[in-house]
Design a protein around this motif. Structure first.
Motif, short mmCIF file in Angstrom:
data_model
loop_
_atom_site.label_atom_id
_atom_site.label_comp_id
_atom_site.label_asym_id
_atom_site.label_seq_id
_atom_site.Cartn_x
_atom_site.Cartn_y
_atom_site.Cartn_z
N PRO A 136 0.83 -1.21 0.00
CA PRO A 136 0.00 0.00 0.00
C PRO A 136 0.87 1.26 0.00
O PRO A 136 1.90 1.31 0.67
CB PRO A 136 -0.80 -0.11 1.31
CG PRO A 136 -0.75 -1.54 1.69
CD PRO A 136 0.53 -2.11 1.14
N ASP A 137 0.44 2.27 -0.76
CA ASP A 137 1.26 3.47 -0.96
C ASP A 137 1.64 4.17 0.35
O ASP A 137 2.76 4.68 0.48
CB ASP A 137 0.54 4.47 -1.87
CG ASP A 137 0.76 4.15 -3.35
OD1 ASP A 137 1.73 3.43 -3.67
OD2 ASP A 137 -0.03 4.64 -4.18
N HIS A 138 0.71 4.23 1.31
CA HIS A 138 1.07 4.96 2.54
C HIS A 138 2.15 4.20 3.33
O HIS A 138 2.97 4.80 4.00
CB HIS A 138 -0.16 5.24 3.42
CG HIS A 138 -0.83 4.02 3.97
ND1 HIS A 138 -1.65 3.22 3.22
CD2 HIS A 138 -0.77 3.45 5.20
CE1 HIS A 138 -2.08 2.21 3.98
NE2 HIS A 138 -1.55 2.34 5.18
N HIS A 188 8.34 13.32 -9.82
CA HIS A 188 7.48 12.21 -10.25
C HIS A 188 7.67 10.95 -9.40
O HIS A 188 8.63 10.84 -8.64
CB HIS A 188 7.72 11.88 -11.72
CG HIS A 188 9.08 11.30 -12.04
ND1 HIS A 188 9.44 10.01 -11.71
CD2 HIS A 188 10.16 11.84 -12.66
CE1 HIS A 188 10.68 9.77 -12.13
NE2 HIS A 188 11.15 10.87 -12.69
N GLY A 189 6.74 10.02 -9.57
CA GLY A 189 6.79 8.76 -8.85
C GLY A 189 7.37 7.64 -9.69
O GLY A 189 8.12 7.88 -10.65
N SER A 190 7.01 6.41 -9.33
CA SER A 190 7.63 5.22 -9.93
C SER A 190 7.00 4.83 -11.27
O SER A 190 7.47 3.90 -11.91
CB SER A 190 7.52 4.06 -8.95
OG SER A 190 6.14 3.84 -8.66
N PRO A 215 4.34 3.10 -12.53
CA PRO A 215 4.20 1.66 -12.80
C PRO A 215 3.67 1.39 -14.22
O PRO A 215 3.97 0.34 -14.79
CB PRO A 215 3.17 1.20 -11.76
CG PRO A 215 3.15 2.24 -10.70
CD PRO A 215 3.58 3.52 -11.33
N ASP A 216 2.94 2.36 -14.78
CA ASP A 216 2.35 2.13 -16.11
C ASP A 216 3.39 2.03 -17.22
O ASP A 216 3.12 1.46 -18.27
CB ASP A 216 1.29 3.21 -16.44
CG ASP A 216 1.81 4.64 -16.29
OD1 ASP A 216 2.83 4.85 -15.58
OD2 ASP A 216 1.21 5.56 -16.88
N ILE A 217 4.59 2.59 -17.00
CA ILE A 217 5.61 2.50 -18.06
C ILE A 217 6.90 1.84 -17.57
O ILE A 217 7.88 1.77 -18.31
CB ILE A 217 5.95 3.90 -18.64
CG1 ILE A 217 6.43 4.86 -17.54
CG2 ILE A 217 4.75 4.49 -19.39
CD1 ILE A 217 7.16 6.08 -18.10
N1 LIG Z 1 8.61 11.04 -4.56
C1 LIG Z 1 8.20 9.82 -4.87
O1 LIG Z 1 8.95 8.87 -4.74
C2 LIG Z 1 6.83 9.65 -5.42
C3 LIG Z 1 6.17 10.70 -6.03
C4 LIG Z 1 4.91 10.49 -6.58
C5 LIG Z 1 4.34 9.23 -6.52
N2 LIG Z 1 5.00 8.22 -5.90
C6 LIG Z 1 4.51 6.84 -5.94
O2 LIG Z 1 4.64 6.35 -7.29
C7 LIG Z 1 3.57 5.45 -7.59
C8 LIG Z 1 2.82 5.93 -8.83
O3 LIG Z 1 2.19 7.17 -8.54
P1 LIG Z 1 1.41 8.06 -9.60
O4 LIG Z 1 1.02 7.19 -10.75
O5 LIG Z 1 0.42 8.82 -8.87
O6 LIG Z 1 2.50 9.14 -10.10
P2 LIG Z 1 3.71 9.01 -11.12
O7 LIG Z 1 4.46 10.27 -11.06
O8 LIG Z 1 4.50 7.78 -10.86
O9 LIG Z 1 3.04 8.84 -12.57
C9 LIG Z 1 2.01 9.72 -13.05
C10 LIG Z 1 2.02 9.70 -14.59
O10 LIG Z 1 3.18 10.37 -15.08
C11 LIG Z 1 3.97 9.53 -15.89
N3 LIG Z 1 5.38 9.76 -15.57
C12 LIG Z 1 5.91 9.99 -14.35
N4 LIG Z 1 7.23 10.11 -14.43
C13 LIG Z 1 7.56 9.94 -15.73
C14 LIG Z 1 8.80 9.95 -16.44
N5 LIG Z 1 9.97 10.18 -15.85
N6 LIG Z 1 8.76 9.74 -17.78
C15 LIG Z 1 7.58 9.54 -18.42
N7 LIG Z 1 6.39 9.53 -17.80
C16 LIG Z 1 6.39 9.72 -16.46
C17 LIG Z 1 3.53 8.11 -15.52
O11 LIG Z 1 3.77 7.21 -16.58
C18 LIG Z 1 2.07 8.29 -15.18
O12 LIG Z 1 1.29 8.23 -16.33
C19 LIG Z 1 2.73 5.39 -6.33
O13 LIG Z 1 3.18 4.29 -5.59
C20 LIG Z 1 3.04 6.69 -5.61
O14 LIG Z 1 2.85 6.63 -4.23
C21 LIG Z 1 6.24 8.40 -5.37
#
Ligand SMILES: NC(=O)c1ccc[n+]([C@@H]2O[C@H](COP(=O)([O-])OP(=O)(O)OC[C@H]3O[C@@H](n4cnc5c(N)ncnc54)[C@H](O)[C@@H]3O)[C@@H](O)[C@H]2O)c1
Ligand SMILES: O=C(O)C[C@@H](O)C(=O)O
Ligand SMILES: [K+]
Ligand SMILES: [Mn+2]
Length: 353
Positions: free
Chosen positions: A83-85, A278-280, A282-284
């Motif tokens: 879980p994210d939290h 940005h986060g991890s 997962p979609d890409i």
């Molecule tokens: N600081 C951090 O480590 C951090 C920040 C945000 C989210 N998260 C975590 O990441 C996971 C996914 O979260 P989310 O989907 O809300 O946010 P996300 O930032 O991972 O992704 C959001 C969208 O942006 C795109 N994206 C993000 N970074 C990219 C990159 N470098 N290149 C191309 N496309 C990119 C993704 O493919 C997705 O469609 C969750 O587990 C969340 O808790 C972690």
């Protein structure tokens, strides 16, 4: 030769792709400079680590990190595994708090070669100073009962010390920039903490007579980010408001994959942590198509903080050069891979050195 010890936490998803890419870029830069080098020590702390060990990092993890000059992190979170939290509070937020990284600095600017999704924007160059230690991100609260009686309470925490610290950082930053600070408030709807936030802002601004100020409710401020981002210089925001505004900051630049961040221990008594907004993703993840520029720009913030502004400037030049040359990942409408962009940045740097 100045040698620095950097702890590396690639984390999850695309963190494992963009962090090695940015390290190659920074190593190229330090080779060119000749007077400094980074020794990178990588830690596998992540959601996969959690599945194996029952925790996101070992019990002495924070103690281990204290021995490093800085921390370079990718992203944390894999919601299908943990879980994210749990993952966030077990690693990212734990480090922010234990290392007293009370300020999160997150710039957004219109870059050469990168088309903003905004139609015809005037050049903008802003920095969000996000309070990074308290606010809406509090551990105070709980859940109770079940079924139709189920309930949850979460209390926000705003201290004068934490609020003032973020605001003073913003004002000091504005002094070196365009002499303007915007406060992100919501004192119409949130009737205790946000009027308090406004009061502290009014107290702090008295010490900065040369800095012009504006106070905007966060809802209007979010709209202004889209309609007229060029009016902003430094924006100071609470933890949650700053979080939301900075994904928007990434979006108006062209992608959240490009936005950098610095979690600063302003006292410099403990390591700071540099990780993109940005986060991890997962979609890409695992496809080799993540945009590495957010992580690379984050490297610039680390170099700047360590006093190597000349290298930081060169790094941002390299990012813009590669964008202008049209080598772009899919999030920017291009077809380049993570590797294509990374090697283009490295090639440009070598051509300068
Ligand atoms: N600081 C951090 O480590 C951090 C920040 C945000 C989210 N998260 C975590 O990441 C996971 C996914 O979260 P989310 O989907 O809300 O946010 P996300 O930032 O991972 O992704 C959001 C969208 O942006 C795109 N994206 C993000 N970074 C990219 C990159 N470098 N290149 C191309 N496309 C990119 C993704 O493919 C997705 O469609 C969750 O587990 C969340 O808790 C972690
Ligand atoms: O909420 C957080 O701080 C995690 C992530 O969204 C971030 O912006 O770093
Ligand atoms: K991140
Ligand atoms: Mn965020």
């Amino acid at each position: 030769m100045n040698q620095y010890e950097i702890a590396v936490i690639p984390g999850d998803g695309i963190g494992k792709e963009v962090v090695p890419a940015a390290i190659r870029v920074i190593d190229t830069l330090t080779d060119i400079h000749g007077g400094l080098s980074f020794k990178w020590t990588s830690f596998p702390w992540s959601c996969e680590y959690y599945l194996e060990h029952g925790a996101m990092m070992p019990e002495d993890g924070i103690q281990t990190l204290r021995n490093f000059d800085q921390i370079f992190l990718g992203a944390v979170g894999m919601p299908n595994l943990v879980p994210d939290h749990v993952s966030l509070w077990g690693l990212l937020i734990k480090i922010r708090r234990e290392m007293q990284q009370s300020i999160n600095v997150r710039p957004a600017k219109l870059l050469n070669g990168l088309a903003s999704p905004l139609r015809d924007p005037e050049p903008f160059d802003l920095i969000v100073v996000r309070e990074n230690s308290e606010g809406e991100y509090s551990e105070i609260g709980g859940r109770m009962h079940s079924g139709s009686d189920e309930m949850a309470i979460q209390s926000a925490v705003f201290t004068r010390k934490g609020t003032e610290r973020a605001m003073r950082y913003a004002f000091d930053l504005a002094k070196k920039r365009r002499q303007h600070v915007t406060s992100a408030t919501k004192s119409n709807g949130i009737s205790h903490s946000m009027p308090f936030w406004d009061d502290v802002f009014k107290d702090v601004l008295k010490d900065y007579p040369d800095i012009a100020t504006t106070s905007n409710h966060i809802d209007a401020l979010a709209a202004f980010f889209v309609m007229k981002p060029h009016v902003f210089d430094v924006i100071v925001a609470s933890n949650l408001f700053g979080d939301i505004l900075t994904d928007l900051g990434g979006a108006i630049m062209g992608s959240i994959g490009i936005a950098p961040a610095a979690n600063l221990n302003v006292e410099r008594t403990l390591p700071s942590m540099f990780e993109p907004v940005h986060g991890s993703a997962p979609d890409i993840a695992g496809k080799g198509v993540a945009n590495p520029l957010g992580q690379i720009w984050t490297g610039k913030l680390m170099l700047d903080f360590m006093g190597y502004e000349d290298l930081g400037k060169l790094l941002l030049d390299a990012i813009e050069h590669v964008l202008v040359s049209g080598i772009k990942t899919r999030d920017l409408g291009g077809r380049a891979t993570t590797e294509d962009v990374t090697s283009a940045v490295i090639e440009y740097l070598k051509s300068c050195g």
